[in-house]
Design an enzyme around this catalytic site. Sequence first.
Site, PDB file in Angstrom:
ATOM      1  CE  LYS A 100     -13.718 -15.958 -16.229  1.00 50.93           C
ATOM      2  NZ  LYS A 100     -12.346 -15.094 -16.204  1.00 50.93           N
TER       3      LYS A 100
ATOM      4  CE  LYS B   2     -12.079 -15.340 -23.011  1.00 50.63           C
ATOM      5  NZ  LYS B   2     -11.456 -14.154 -22.609  1.00 50.63           N
TER       6      LYS B   2
ATOM      7  CE  LYS C  26      -9.280  -8.188 -18.717  1.00 48.13           C
ATOM      8  NZ  LYS C  26     -10.014  -8.688 -17.897  1.00 48.13           N
TER       9      LYS C  26
HETATM   10  P1  ATP Z   1     -10.524 -12.761 -17.641  1.00 49.67           P
HETATM   11  O1  ATP Z   1      -9.268 -13.606 -18.031  1.00 49.67           O
HETATM   12  O2  ATP Z   1     -10.006 -11.924 -16.440  1.00 49.67           O
HETATM   13  O3  ATP Z   1     -11.827 -13.110 -17.556  1.00 49.67           O
HETATM   14  P2  ATP Z   1     -10.858 -11.656 -20.156  1.00 49.67           P
HETATM   15  O4  ATP Z   1      -9.592 -11.375 -20.957  1.00 49.67           O
HETATM   16  O5  ATP Z   1     -11.558 -12.677 -20.727  1.00 49.67           O
HETATM   17  O6  ATP Z   1     -10.406 -11.700 -18.863  1.00 49.67           O
HETATM   18  P3  ATP Z   1     -12.923  -9.836 -20.108  1.00 49.67           P
HETATM   19  O7  ATP Z   1     -12.528  -8.335 -19.217  1.00 49.67           O
HETATM   20  O8  ATP Z   1     -13.647 -10.849 -19.537  1.00 49.67           O
HETATM   21  O9  ATP Z   1     -11.537 -10.230 -20.485  1.00 49.67           O
HETATM   22  O10 ATP Z   1     -13.447  -9.184 -21.225  1.00 49.67           O
HETATM   23  C1  ATP Z   1     -13.403  -7.888 -21.962  1.00 49.67           C
HETATM   24  C2  ATP Z   1     -13.815  -7.785 -22.959  1.00 49.67           C
HETATM   25  O11 ATP Z   1     -12.805  -8.216 -23.901  1.00 49.67           O
HETATM   26  C3  ATP Z   1     -15.138  -8.310 -23.339  1.00 49.67           C
HETATM   27  O12 ATP Z   1     -15.957  -7.777 -24.382  1.00 49.67           O
HETATM   28  C4  ATP Z   1     -14.444  -9.718 -24.005  1.00 49.67           C
HETATM   29  O13 ATP Z   1     -15.543 -10.552 -24.969  1.00 49.67           O
HETATM   30  C5  ATP Z   1     -13.528  -9.280 -24.703  1.00 49.67           C
HETATM   31  N1  ATP Z   1     -12.442 -10.290 -24.931  1.00 49.67           N
HETATM   32  C6  ATP Z   1     -11.776 -10.750 -23.919  1.00 49.67           C
HETATM   33  N2  ATP Z   1     -10.868 -11.810 -24.460  1.00 49.67           N
HETATM   34  C7  ATP Z   1     -11.180 -11.865 -25.875  1.00 49.67           C
HETATM   35  C8  ATP Z   1     -10.337 -12.572 -26.732  1.00 49.67           C
HETATM   36  N3  ATP Z   1      -9.345 -13.356 -26.826  1.00 49.67           N
HETATM   37  N4  ATP Z   1     -10.809 -11.974 -28.091  1.00 49.67           N
HETATM   38  C9  ATP Z   1     -11.651 -11.116 -28.192  1.00 49.67           C
HETATM   39  N5  ATP Z   1     -12.246 -10.395 -27.330  1.00 49.67           N
HETATM   40  C10 ATP Z   1     -11.794 -10.672 -26.245  1.00 49.67           C
END
Ligand code: ATP
Length: 328
Positions: free
Chosen positions: A112, A195, A198
């Site tokens: 990040k 991956k 968001k």
């Molecule tokens: P950001 O991009 O804002 O960091 P993010 O999409 O990675 O967000 P988080 O809020 O960090 O989402 O994660 C929320 C939950 O979703 C966590 O349990 C995380 O492990 C899961 N998660 C996030 N992205 C994935 C993915 N691509 N596949 C499976 N699980 C995911």
Amino acid sequence: MKKRVFSGIKPSGDIHLGNYLGAIRNWVTAQEEHDSIYCIVDLHSITVAQDPKELKRNIRELTAIYFAAGIDEKKSTVFVQSHVSAHSELAWILNCFIPMGWMERMTQFKDKAQKNKKRVSVGLFDYPALMAADILLYDTDYVPVGEDQKQHVELTRDTAELMNSRFGKDLFKVPTPVIPKTGARIMGLDDPLKKMAKSDDKPNRSVYLLDSPDTIRKKIMRATTDSLTEIRFDKERHGVNNLLTIYQLCSGKTAKEIEAHFAGKQYSDLKRELAEVVVEELRPVQQKAKDLLNHPDHLESLLKTGAEKAEEIAQATLKRVQERIGLG
Ligand code: ATP
Ligand code: LTN
């Protein structure tokens, strides 16, 4: 005594299929068996830049999605992290015990910080201490998360053990991460080596939970695959493997059944059928989320009740910690 589950998602953007299949859907199952607490971790969101109006909207939207996906306020506690001040207070205390070297090893921070070169805050570095506070405040047994969060839960375990060895072994319960066997890392449609996330500004990377059926179809039809033809689960073929994984999670079929079903078919058939199972999986969630978003007072009252329940548990833990370490 039921085991306790705690998990959270940042309201930092639109919720995607990875969040849903890797996290939220498993939480719905967990609440049947466990005492479940699910948090909207807004304090974690501000570790990177957020527009205040959007942050507010994301908090409401994420709350609606939690309930729409099947989290039941009678079975689970749902609340917003900043509504319970003990999270910030315990995070500060943990800060004073967690060694710098542990934090410096966190790969999410490195990723990040690389992406947000212009604004790397102390909060972004300190993110895992706040996450440890979230978990430890509730005497959590299990933390269901996607693969990317495992390292943070391990740091939480180490922190609990470190403080227990100093202040008494009953100070903190040592939590266990629970990573789903399938769906722990749903990859980007446009780039299956990254991956779904968001915070990415690549609109074709993720299927967002509130995307219209047509948008979902378009994104899936455009997904990156490879130049081979056979449709089977193969971790080395990232694009096809990802599409098949999503198909498996949404259809409930086994890998064998899916491979037999697609034998001799083309990638375009896989994508077309996948788009339909995803649209159908999300249809009821979208409908319920829209209904809830049309009733903001109801959402507010659900969050108020959730925060009251969470506050009671969190305050008791905070008090125990303050006493043990000699504060006040
Ligand atoms: P950001 O991009 O804002 O960091 P993010 O999409 O990675 O967000 P988080 O809020 O960090 O989402 O994660 C929320 C939950 O979703 C966590 O349990 C995380 O492990 C899961 N998660 C996030 N992205 C994935 C993915 N691509 N596949 C499976 N699980 C995911
Ligand atoms: N860091 C997590 C969100 C999160 C969390 C938590 C998950 C904050 N606090 C406590 C589980 C338990 C993430 O980025 N997904």
